[in-house]
Scaffold this active site. Structure first.
Site, mmCIF file in Angstrom:
data_model
loop_
_atom_site.group_PDB
_atom_site.id
_atom_site.type_symbol
_atom_site.label_atom_id
_atom_site.label_comp_id
_atom_site.label_asym_id
_atom_site.label_seq_id
_atom_site.Cartn_x
_atom_site.Cartn_y
_atom_site.Cartn_z
ATOM 1 N N GLY A 187 0.825 -1.211 0.000
ATOM 2 C CA GLY A 187 0.000 0.000 0.000
ATOM 3 C C GLY A 187 0.855 1.256 0.000
ATOM 4 O O GLY A 187 2.082 1.191 -0.147
ATOM 5 N N ASP A 192 0.131 -8.710 1.606
ATOM 6 C CA ASP A 192 -0.900 -7.788 1.125
ATOM 7 C C ASP A 192 -1.892 -8.594 0.298
ATOM 8 O O ASP A 192 -1.490 -9.469 -0.473
ATOM 9 C CB ASP A 192 -0.247 -6.681 0.255
ATOM 10 C CG ASP A 192 -1.092 -5.427 0.197
ATOM 11 O OD1 ASP A 192 -2.254 -5.532 -0.242
ATOM 12 O OD2 ASP A 192 -0.609 -4.349 0.593
ATOM 13 N N GLY A 201 -3.912 -2.076 -2.178
ATOM 14 C CA GLY A 201 -2.483 -1.946 -2.477
ATOM 15 C C GLY A 201 -2.201 -2.397 -3.899
ATOM 16 O O GLY A 201 -3.091 -2.912 -4.580
ATOM 17 N N SER A 222 -5.186 -2.237 5.665
ATOM 18 C CA SER A 222 -6.560 -1.717 5.835
ATOM 19 C C SER A 222 -6.847 -0.749 4.701
ATOM 20 O O SER A 222 -5.970 0.021 4.307
ATOM 21 C CB SER A 222 -6.709 -0.946 7.152
ATOM 22 O OG SER A 222 -8.029 -0.408 7.249
ATOM 23 N N LYS A 229 -13.222 -6.284 9.213
ATOM 24 C CA LYS A 229 -12.529 -7.566 9.405
ATOM 25 C C LYS A 229 -11.020 -7.380 9.562
ATOM 26 O O LYS A 229 -10.401 -7.997 10.420
ATOM 27 C CB LYS A 229 -12.828 -8.518 8.236
ATOM 28 C CG LYS A 229 -14.219 -9.144 8.339
ATOM 29 C CD LYS A 229 -14.534 -10.020 7.137
ATOM 30 C CE LYS A 229 -13.723 -11.291 7.128
ATOM 31 N NZ LYS A 229 -14.072 -12.131 5.948
ATOM 32 N N ALA A 278 -0.821 0.427 12.822
ATOM 33 C CA ALA A 278 -1.208 1.688 12.196
ATOM 34 C C ALA A 278 -2.614 2.034 12.653
ATOM 35 O O ALA A 278 -3.595 1.548 12.107
ATOM 36 C CB ALA A 278 -1.166 1.544 10.679
ATOM 37 N N TYR A 320 -14.557 2.138 9.920
ATOM 38 C CA TYR A 320 -13.104 2.350 10.016
ATOM 39 C C TYR A 320 -12.741 2.738 11.443
ATOM 40 O O TYR A 320 -11.847 2.147 12.061
ATOM 41 C CB TYR A 320 -12.707 3.461 9.041
ATOM 42 C CG TYR A 320 -11.223 3.721 8.937
ATOM 43 C CD1 TYR A 320 -10.365 2.764 8.402
ATOM 44 C CD2 TYR A 320 -10.682 4.944 9.337
ATOM 45 C CE1 TYR A 320 -9.006 3.020 8.280
ATOM 46 C CE2 TYR A 320 -9.327 5.203 9.206
ATOM 47 C CZ TYR A 320 -8.492 4.246 8.677
ATOM 48 O OH TYR A 320 -7.140 4.498 8.550
#
Ligand code: UDP
Length: 316
Positions: free
Chosen positions: A10, A31, A36, A75, A91, A114, A145
């Site tokens: 990403g 990933d 990404g 994410s 998830k 993060a 989020y």
């Protein structure tokens, strides 16, 4: 160190891969490529100290080697992405954090997550210190989020307190720079792409909402410092990593038009639900714990990002 980076293909993840490799570490990049792109790490493929696995970290992770650190950066991160991928966002914040911290616990590795300024929601305190608990709408569109990241923070603190895992939580504020996708949907990439194409810059709402933007190189430096900082009681608590230079969305639009030499005009569109009215990090903790402050001025960072998009989009 041998470091696992989830979301390593990403925007931030791939810059982290670069930086940690350049410091002499070995990187294992995971990933699922949902937001990404292999393009971000193509220049690293084939190196002996770098491996990439296409893997969804909400599923069990097996690494048949010793590991020193796990950095969980997988994410969707742009509001546009997490509104399109609400369940995947929940998830990866919940199950993905569980899998990755489980990996760190098993490997006796350090863990860095993060997290985000979105844990503060639409803040009633500005700037936001880490001690502020936030103002989040759990059932709003952005809740997928915000609550995923808040759950992740709670899980990490529990693993630290109950299992003694050496954990770190970075609350990342708006970051911009090369490798943002042209269609990412975030404000800086949207405005630059629109300015370079001569299209109107789309301001949501009146443009008086504020954000504080950190250039990616500064952000990565802060994150690496947080990972490498010696263990202490304090270091396990969340640390804001962002640039405190706050400006309105209208000011960002004007800056982008000026720096790109664009003839675009500005249009106004409806403000998305629960869009935070202000955002600015209090970075006292990062300054004190990590001896870190961002250095790259907005004009410099925007100019570099404009150059990147110019060559990516092949417009002049
Ligand atoms: N925004 C805007 N025009 C755009 C994209 C975003 O005015 O084309 C606004 C958005 O409503 C928000 C701010 O810019 O107030 C930052 O949005 P972004 O999606 O970058 O991330 P956020 O900080 O909201 O997570």
């Amino acid at each position: 160190m041998r470091i696992v980076i989830t979301g390593g293909a990403g925007f931030l993840g791939s810059h982290l891969c670069d930086r940690l490799l350049s410091l002499g570490n070995e990187v294992i990049c995971l990933d699922n490529l949902s937001t990404g792109s292999v393009d971000n790490i193509a220049h690293l493929l084939g190196r002996e100290d770098f491996r990439f696995y296409k893997h969804d970290v909400t599923e069990y992770i097996y690494i048949g080697q010793s590991i020193d650190a796990v950095m969980h950066f997988a994410s969707p991160a742009s509001p546009r992405d997490y509104l399109e991928l609400p369940i995947q966002t929940l998830k990866v914040g919940a199950l993905g954090t569980h899998k990755t911290i489980g990996l760190a616990k098993h490997a006796k590795a350090r863990f860095l997550m993060a997290s985000t300024s979105e844990t503060y929601g639409d803040p009633l305190v500005n700037p936001q210190p880490e001690t502020y608990w936030g103002n989040v709408n759990p059932i709003g569109l952005r809740g997928v989020y915000d609550e995923a990241k808040r759950f992740a923070e709670a899980l990490i603190m529990a693993y630290h307190r109950y299992h003694g895992v050496d954990t770190r939580i970075a609350r990342i504020f708006n970051t911009y720079g090369p490798r943002m996708r042209p269609h990412d949907g975030r404000v800086v990439s949207n405005f630059i792409v629109q300015a370079l194409r001569g299209e109107p810059l789309t301001i949501y709402g009146a443009g008086d909402q504020t954000r504080s933007f950190c250039y990616v190189e500064d952000e990565i430096e802060g994150l690496v410092k947080l990972l490498m900082a010696p263990e202490s009681e304090e270091i396990h608590l969340p640390v804001n990593i962002g640039n405190p230079h706050e400006l309105t969305v209208l000011e960002i639009a004007e800056k982008v038009i000026e720096l790109s030499g664009s003839t675009s005009r500005i249009t106004f569109e409806p403000l998305p639900e629960d869009d935070p009215k202000v955002r600015r990090p209090d970075i006292s903790r990062a300054m004190q714990l990590l001896n870190w402050t961002p250095n790259i001025k907005l004009e410099e960072g925007l100019s570099r990002t404009i150059d990147y998009f110019r060559s990516k989009l092949q417009v002049h």
